[in-house]
Write a protein that holds these residues in place. Structure first.
Motif, short mmCIF file in Angstrom:
data_model
loop_
_atom_site.label_atom_id
_atom_site.label_comp_id
_atom_site.label_asym_id
_atom_site.label_seq_id
_atom_site.Cartn_x
_atom_site.Cartn_y
_atom_site.Cartn_z
N UNK A 1 0.86 -1.19 0.00
CA UNK A 1 0.00 0.00 0.00
C UNK A 1 0.89 1.23 0.00
N UNK A 2 0.48 2.25 -0.76
CA UNK A 2 1.30 3.46 -0.90
C UNK A 2 0.44 4.70 -0.67
N UNK A 3 1.10 5.81 -0.37
CA UNK A 3 0.40 7.07 -0.18
C UNK A 3 1.33 8.16 0.26
N UNK A 4 0.78 9.11 1.01
CA UNK A 4 1.57 10.24 1.49
C UNK A 4 0.82 11.54 1.34
N UNK A 5 1.51 12.64 1.58
CA UNK A 5 0.94 13.98 1.43
C UNK A 5 1.93 14.81 0.63
N UNK A 6 1.46 15.25 -0.54
CA UNK A 6 2.32 16.04 -1.41
C UNK A 6 2.11 17.53 -1.15
N UNK A 7 3.21 18.26 -1.10
CA UNK A 7 3.17 19.71 -0.92
C UNK A 7 4.02 20.35 -2.01
N UNK A 8 3.43 21.18 -2.86
CA UNK A 8 4.20 21.74 -3.98
C UNK A 8 4.95 23.01 -3.61
N UNK A 9 5.95 23.29 -4.37
CA UNK A 9 6.57 24.62 -4.41
C UNK A 9 6.81 24.96 -5.87
#
Length: 1015
Positions: free
Chosen positions: A639-647
């Motif tokens: 299982x994969x995932x996370x929280x992406x935050x751009x710049x």
């Protein structure tokens, strides 16, 4: 066809009389329950012993057979298939109808087992006119324990069950004509004639067999499970009983707890009142306060959707201890209680859905809960039952503090209220400011403090008057505000700040009742720029004048431009002058509260079910990051995932990624990256095309595996170039390095487009699906191929895009105008479903040319869908919603998941092995079989309610002796007690009653115990 119980005999227990003949003089041994002479023991390779059943008309198979049995196997020494020698890798045969067709062995089918690479291999082999098959299933070594094995074999399919769980399915082609001509052997393979290597009977079993059954049909999963739970007589109903039993009379003010006494697992419990199910009453205990006839219904099941990780996933907002007794409260009326200092916790069902914010007990019995929308609850029995109290506010009750059973304060909606009658009535306390109040604390009945964002006030007269003692931090501090305040006594008090550009100042202390306050700093872990880092603190507690704890979240500025976030717990051992971080986690951990039962027994709770303990470490492999996708093989689940935050130029350093892996049913292993711990390339999808080949995609990730997920190779060039600031949302591989993906820019809310890729070369196919007036972020949402030629894409404007030529051309079809179609699933090129927002489920039976709405009874936003066939399917979505259909979507039923977190994806590895993943690391596993034939109900507990009566002593004796009283029962809490003249009643334990009258020369011997009177 045959049944061998081995209860001192080798005879067939059916009317077919297929009696077994013993060879090698096998004896009878204890069975799985330890009962002597109820199983057959077999000597194995060194001392072959086995049973032979001559073939007969009643042992003929007409297209299918099943063999089920209990086995205790010693894998330390079997027969080597190459040499015939006895060694640890040798084979053991459970049963055989014939042989393996080699070396003079007759053709047939057989089930066997052996040890290989530290695992038990459970195998099936066949050699018939239709061909030869060999299939294995690897399992942990069985050790010295019994297991239940079931082989089901048809002309076209083989299934293997171990302990009523389906572990292997394989298409086969078997002709039973030759099988029917062979004898049945138990504990050895059919004989080789002439002998091979001087051995006639190969692979003798070392161990024991019991309760062998042979059928001339394929057993269903439900039948296998029923047999697994059955005793020797074939009864599979669980034994269930409830205490207390019989007729029970309770007082109006004291509920009764009914407790299931069974320790059975894999049973569905349902409490009944007057023969009707009680909603949500599915635990093994029930708190009763109403008249009725109560029973506990038990139904066998192999499994349901279960949480793969221990603990809860509701946000937990507060924790409190009074000695070793403690309580935790949180979202969805979560209430937990411990009586052993936090080693174990019991869930107390509340039958409501409110959010609880605060819990406060003044002793082990009397306490309050504050919740959303002016909710205030009170308990006088340690939290087992609750009554609602009126408090004149409509906002959330965030803080409660009682200084006695009568006098207490509550803070809600920025207002301060006071009660002097135990919470029955509340009056507003005139605040010295119009600003909203943030927190309160009292060091004594009269001495307390309140804080707003920027002011701290004190009272010495119980809130009648207040005076300003302190303001928030002055310049150069920016955005300074008070957060939490805690008083240990009238002199010692601490308050925390949220601030930046403030040299780390975060705590202020007084030791003289607030005459003077001293500010102290807390260093933010990992910070390279102290003035740009800050803390957002959620709780503050001191256990004594020197030892204190703070929980909260942090922002740690690691570069001049960027910082990372995380959860943190600090400890001080010098009264708050210096602080050391004792727990830091950068992966979506948000501590909310801390409490201690003793100096070395502490608990921290927080968002997503966060539970940290100095005593018990629940689910160390759990992540609190959102899981977005799950896939795998029979050997490995990922299982994969996370929280992406751009710049501007790519991924922010605070981007986080997680991968969880379980191999062969083992515990999950966790890999979290980002926030200063490696590169946080957030992952969006993981899928497998077969047992070896799969892919995972995400930010700067397009990787494949060719070995079942053990290793991965990236198709992209190393190091994210400035030209590839993209996120791959979904993919499908038509070849090892070719396929299609949905790709979007890394900026939030950007729209995904279709890409055809070959290695790292990307091409955009001409697909026109936007309508005039569609917003700029109209894009593609899901991608599914049912084979390399036929694929489907859904859009955010209600379209289905389809290819039937491997992506050479794409046809755009309207499903529902302007609908956001989050996911799709097709079982054939014609039959499929799309799901979206507001409970939308639509089905097509003509490849997308037309669609019909289906009603599930839910209005959730759907995030995942999976169909096992054209009839059986599942849809998952927001707030833990799961629905199932068994008729192609004509009807849907809601499945209980016991989670309120968003569910994001669902997959099945086999029809009986499914996985769901969601926010805060939620993983649900599925191995379902409910067995209605294995259902039973406990004897009734008939409950009546009384307001009490007079209980008089009839003789001298102990309080808890029935013969002491004339009322026919031990005194209840609502009874009025009379001790008659000359009687001496001895109190062996503390009791609670309405009142006690001791008449002339009567005595109540307390013996150090207490008698609590209601009035």
């Amino acid at each position: 066809m045959a049944h061998y119980t081995f209860n001192g005999t080798f005879s067939d227990q059916t009317a077919n009389a297929n009696h077994a003949q013993a060879s090698g003089n096998p004896g009878f041994v204890p069975d799985r329950k330890g009962v002597a002479n109820r199983a057959v023991g077999l000597g194995g390779c060194a001392s072959p012993q086995f049973l032979r059943v001559p073939h007969s008309a009643s042992l003929q198979m007409t297209g299918a057979m099943s063999v089920s049995f209990w086995a205790l196997v010693d894998l330390s020494s079997g027969m080597d298939p190459g040499t015939g020698a006895c060694n640890a890798n040798g084979r053991h045969v459970f049963f055989a109808k014939g042989g393996d067709g080699f070396g003079g062995s007759p053709p047939g089918v057989q089930g066997l087992t052996y040890q290989q690479n530290g695992l038990q291999q459970v195998s099936f082999e066949s050699a018939t006119n239709a061909g030869q098959y060999s299939v294995m299933s690897a399992r942990p070594l069985p050790g010295n324990s019994w297991h239940y094995y079931t082989y089901t074999i048809t002309n076209s399919q083989f299934r293997l069950y171990v302990d009523a769980q389906l572990v292997r399915t394989l298409p086969v082609s078997i002709d039973f004509t030759q099988v029917n001509q062979q004898d049945l052997f138990l504990g050895v393979m059919g004989p080789k004639s002439p002998p091979v290597l001087g051995i006639t009977n190969w692979y003798p079993l070392k161990g024991a067999l019991d309760d062998v059954k042979v059928f001339n049909r394929e057993l269903t999963l439900q039948e296998v499970a029923a047999l697994y739970y059955s005793d020797d007589s074939g009864n599979c109903t669980p034994s269930v009983s409830v205490l207390p039993s019989g007729n029970q009379t309770i007082c109006e003010i004291q509920p009764l707890t009914l407790k299931n006494t069974s320790s059975l697992t894999d049973v569905q419990w349902q409490w009944l009142k007057n023969s009707q199910p009680i909603a949500q009453a599915t635990l093994d205990s029930l708190v009763v306060n109403q008249v009725g006839s109560y029973r506990l219904e038990a139904t066998r099941r192999t499994s349901t959707w279960k949480h793969a990780m221990e603990g809860l996933d509701n946000t937990l907002n507060d924790v409190q201890f009074v000695g070793n007794t403690g309580w935790i409260v949180g979202e969805y009326a979560t209430l937990l209680k411990t009586t052993d200092g936090g080693t174990t916790w019991d869930t107390i069902p509340m039958n409501r859905e409110d959010t609880f914010y605060d819990v406060h007990f003044i002793n082990a019995q009397t306490g309050w809960i504050g919740g959303a929308n002016g909710l205030l609850l009170k308990s006088i029995d340690g939290g087992l039952s609750w009554s609602q109290q009126y408090i004149p506010i409509t906002g959330d009750v965030r803080k409660i503090q009682f200084l006695s059973e009568t006098t207490g304060y509550a803070l809600g909606n920025g207002q301060l209220l006071k009660s002097t009658d135990g919470g029955i009535s509340w009056a507003g306390v005139a605040a010295p400011t119009t600003n909203l109040l943030v927190d309160l604390t009292f060091g004594s009945v009269n001495t307390g403090w309140i804080i707003t964002n920027d002011q701290l006030f004190k009272t010495t007269d119980g809130g009648t008057s207040w005076f300003l003692q302190k303001s928030s931090l002055p310049s150069p501090c920016q955005f300074s505000s008070f957060q939490k305040i805690f008083a240990l006594n009238p002199d010692s008090c601490w308050v925390t700040y949220y601030s930046s550009y403030c040299e780390g100042k975060a705590v202020s202390r007084t030791t003289n009742g607030g005459t003077t306050w001293t500010d102290y700093s807390i260093d933010v872990p990992g910070s390279s720029y102290r003035e740009l880092s800050y803390l957002n603190l959620s709780d503050l507690v001191f256990t004594d004048a020197q030892t204190g704890y703070i929980t909260g979240t942090l922002y740690s500025r690691t570069t001049a431009q960027y910082g990372i976030t995380g959860g943190v717990v600090f400890k001080s051992q010098d009264g708050g002058q210096t602080w050391t971080s004792i727990y830091v986690n950068y992966f979506n951990v948000q501590p909310k509260a801390v409490a201690f039962a003793a100096p070395s027994r502490g608990v921290v709770v927080g968002a997503g079910g966060l539970y940290l303990s100095t005593v018990t470490n629940f689910a160390p492999h759990r992540t609190y990051l959102p899981l977005k996708s799950v896939g795998g093989t029979t050997q490995k689940i990922i299982s994969v995932g996370g929280k992406f935050k751009p710049r501007e130029d790519g991924a922010h350093p605070d981007s986080k990624a997680v991968t969880l892996t379980s191999s062969n049913g083992s515990d999950w292993t966790k890999e979290e990256t980002g926030s200063g711990n490696g590169v946080g390339n957030t992952l969006s999808q993981v899928k497998f095309k077969n047992s070896q080949f799969g892919w995972k995609v995400g930010y700067f990730t397009l990787s494949t595996t060719h070995d079942g997920g053990n290793s991965w190779q990236s198709l992209l060039a190393p190091g994210p170039p400035s030209s590839f600031n993209y996120i791959v949302e979904k993919a499908y591989f038509t070849g090892d390095t070719t396929g299609f993906c949905l790709l979007r820019t890394h900026f939030e809310n950007s729209a995904a487009g279709l890409i055809a890729f070959s290695g790292s070369q990307f091409v955009t196919p001409p697909v026109y699906f936007k309508d005039g007036g569609d917003p700029s972020n109209t894009g593609l949402l899901d991608l599914q191929f049912i084979n390399d030629r036929t694929g489907f894409i859904t859009t955010s404007n209600g379209k289905l895009i389809k290819t039937t030529d491997g992506g050479a051309t794409w046809n755009v079809l309207l499903v529902q105008a302007h609908a956001r179609l989050n996911r799709c699933y097709f079982v054939t090129d014609q039959i499929g479903w799309v799901v979206g927002e507001n409970g939308l489920i639509m089905k097509t039976t003509n490849g997308g040319q037309s669609w019909t709405n289906q009603t599930s009874g839910q209005s959730a936003t759907w995030n995942g869908i999976y169909f096992l066939s054209a009839l059986e399917g599942y849809v998952v979505g927001a707030e833990g919603t799961l629905v199932k259909t068994s008729d192609g979507g004509n009807s849907w039923v809601t499945v209980v998941t016991n989670t309120h977190q968003n569910l994001n994806d669902i997959t099945f590895i086999t029809p009986d092995k499914g996985f769901i993943v969601g926010d805060y690391g939620v993983i649900l596993t599925f191995n379902p079989t409910l067995l209605p034939a294995c259902k039973t109900t406990s004897a009734a507990v008939n409950v009546s309610v009384t307001s009490g009566e007079v209980c008089e002593s009839s003789t001298s004796g102990s309080w808890d002796n029935l013969a002491t009283w004339n009322c026919g029962h031990i005194p209840r809490v609502c009874d009025q007690i009379v001790i008659n003249p000359g009687h001496v009643v001895q109190l062996g334990q503390s009791v609670q009653v309405r009142g006690i009258e001791i008449r002339q020369n009567g005595q109540l011997s307390m013996q150090g115990k207490n008698a609590l009177l209601q009035n």
